[in-house]
Design an enzyme around this catalytic site. Structure first.
Site, short mmCIF file in Angstrom:
data_model
loop_
_atom_site.label_atom_id
_atom_site.label_comp_id
_atom_site.label_asym_id
_atom_site.label_seq_id
_atom_site.Cartn_x
_atom_site.Cartn_y
_atom_site.Cartn_z
N ARG A 1 4.49 -76.54 -110.89
CA ARG A 1 3.11 -76.06 -110.85
C ARG A 1 2.17 -77.26 -110.86
O ARG A 1 2.48 -78.31 -111.45
CB ARG A 1 2.81 -75.19 -112.07
CG ARG A 1 3.43 -73.81 -112.02
CD ARG A 1 2.72 -72.90 -111.02
NE ARG A 1 3.28 -71.57 -111.00
CZ ARG A 1 4.17 -71.12 -110.11
NH1 ARG A 1 4.61 -71.92 -109.15
NH2 ARG A 1 4.61 -69.89 -110.15
N HIS B 1 2.14 -75.05 -101.21
CA HIS B 1 2.87 -74.08 -102.05
C HIS B 1 3.77 -73.18 -101.20
O HIS B 1 3.66 -71.95 -101.23
CB HIS B 1 1.88 -73.25 -102.87
CG HIS B 1 2.51 -72.65 -104.09
ND1 HIS B 1 1.88 -72.55 -105.30
CD2 HIS B 1 3.75 -72.09 -104.29
CE1 HIS B 1 2.67 -71.98 -106.19
NE2 HIS B 1 3.82 -71.69 -105.59
#
Ligand code: NDP
Ligand code: OXD
Length: 308
Positions: free
Chosen positions: A223, A271
Site C-alpha cells: 500500500r 495499482h
C-alpha cells in the site's frame, strides 16, 4: 435477508446474476439501492456506507472486495461484525508475476538504460547473473510466500521476513523485529507485500533505507502508506538507493506535479499488480456464505486485533 454490494457496478451486476441462481432466497442490492437497511445481513464493499455502524442494525459480515482491509476503518465496524478480506484464487499468481517483472526490471538496470536512452547516451552498465542478486520480501502471507517461491524458481537468492516464522523451500526465513536488520543487510532488492496496519505504516522510510546495502532498490506492491515518499526521494537523489518500482502510492493517483511522477529512477504502475476477478471472487463469497451456515471457519477472516 439482503446482501448489499457497494463497489464497482459492473462486478456487482455479475455477482447479482450469479446470486440470483445460487442464492435465490437472498435479495442482492447494488448501492445506492439499499432496500430496508434492517434486512441487510451481509455487505461487500471497498468503502462501506458512512452510517454502517448505526444504519444497519442486523449486519453480520462485512466482506472487503479487496485483499486488504486498510481502507476500512476497523474501529468503526461494530465488534460483533465479522470482517472478511477477499481471497481471490488468481491474485497470488498475478502478484508473483508482477513482483518477478519488477525485480527483473530493477535487476537488469532497465530504468537506468531507459533514462540513458532518453538522454541520447550509449553507456553499457554491468549486467549481473540473477543467481548473484539477493531479493528480500517483507510479508510472507498469501502473496509474499508465492512471490518468494517464484523469485527463487528463476534463480534469485531469496529471503523473506514476517511476524511469525515461515518455512518456504529455497527461501531464507527471517522473522520478528530482532531479525529485521539481518534481513535488510543482505537485501539488494526489497519487495514490500505487507498489509498496511498501525505497525507497518511508513516502514519503508529513512531508517529502513539506511539498513539496506548501498545502491539497493525497492518494489512496493503493498500500500502507498507503507512508503515515506519524501524519504524515498531523498534516498534516490543521494544515491543511497538506486531505483524503485511502485504499484501503490498515497494518494492514488499522485498529483500531476508530484516529484515521483517523472523521477528517472522511479517506475509507477497504477495499482494493477493483482486484481480479484468478478467470476472467481463471487465464488469465494458464496463459499463463505455456505461456511457461515455450517459454522466452518471463514476464508479470509480478519484478526481485528492485528488489523489483517
Ligand atoms: P496476508 O495477511 O496473507 O500476509 C501478510 C504478511 O505480512 C504475513 O506474513 C504477516 O506475518 C506479515 N506481517 C503483517 N504485519 C507484520 C508486522 N508488523 N511485522 C512483520 N510481518 C508482518 O496478506 P496478503 O499476502 O494476502 O496481502 C498483503 C497485502 O498486499 C494486502 O494487505 C494488500 O495491502 C496488498 N495487496 C496489493 C495488491 C496490489 O494490486 N498492489 C493486490 C492485493 C493485495 P505473519 O505471517 O506472521 O502473520
Ligand atoms: C486489493 C488490492 O487489496 O487490489 O485487493 O490492492
Amino acid at each position: 435477508m439482503t446482501f448489499l454490494y457497494k463497489s464497482e457496478p459492473a462486478r456487482g451486476e455479475h455477482w447479482k446474476s450469479v446470486f440470483a441462481i445460487r442464492e435465490p432466497d437472498l435479495a442482492f442490492h447494488i448501492w445506492p439501492e439499499v432496500g430496508d437497511p434492517a434486512k441487510v445481513r451481509y455487505m461487500a464493499a471497498w468503502l462501506p456506507p458512512d452510517d454502517m455502524a448505526t444504519g444497519y442494525p442486523n449486519l453480520e459480515v462485512l466482506f472487503s472486495v479487496g485483499a486488504g482491509v486498510d481502507q476500512l476503518n476497523l474501529d468503526a465496524v461494530p465488534p460483533h461484525v465479522k470482517v472478511v478480506r477477499m481471497l481471490d484464487p488468481g491474485v497470488p499468481d498475478m502478484m508473483a508475476e508482477f513482483v518477478v517483472t519488477a525485480a527483473m526490471t530493477l535487476h537488469g538496470g532497465l530504468l537506468a538504460h531507459r533514462h540513458r536512452q532518453d538522454l541520447g547516451a550509449w553507456e553499457p552498465l554491468p549486467f549481473r547473473p540473477v543467481a548473484s542478486r539477493r531479493v528480500g520480501v517483507l510479508g510472507l502471507g498469501r502473496l509474499g510466500s508465492v512471490a518468494c517461491a517464484r523469485l527463487a524458481a528463476i534463480g534469485f537468492q531469496v529471503a523473506g521476513w514476517s511476524r511469525s516464522r515461515h518455512a518456504i523451500a529455497g527461501v531464507e526465513a527471517f522473522s520478528g523485529a530482532d531479525q529485521l536488520d539481518a534481513f535488510l543487510a543482505r537485501t539488494e532488492i526489497l519487495v514490500c507485500l505487507l498489509p498496511l496496519t498501525g505497525e507497518t505504516r511508513g516502514i519503508l522510510g529513512s531508517d529502513l533505507f539506511r539498513r539496506l546495502p548501498d545502491g539497493a532498490m525497492v518494489v512496493n506492491a503493498g500500500r502507498g502508506g507503507h512508503l515515506d515518499q519524501e524519504a524515498l526521494l531523498v534516498a534516490l537523489d543521494s544515491g543511497r538507493l538506486a531505483g524503485a518500482v511502485l504499484d501503490v502510492t498515497d494518494p492514488e493517483p499522485l498529483p500531476a506535479d508530484h516529484p515521483m511522477r517523472r523521477h528517472p529512477r522511479i517506475l509507477i504502475t497504477p495499482h494493477i499488480a493483482a486484481t480479484a476477478q468478478p467470476e472467481t471472487s463471487v465464488e469465494v463469497v458464496l463459499e463463505n456464505l455456505r461456511r457461515l451456515r455450517t459454522g466452518e471457519e471463514l476464508l479470509g477472516l480478519v484478526d481485528r486485533r492485528l488489523g489483517y
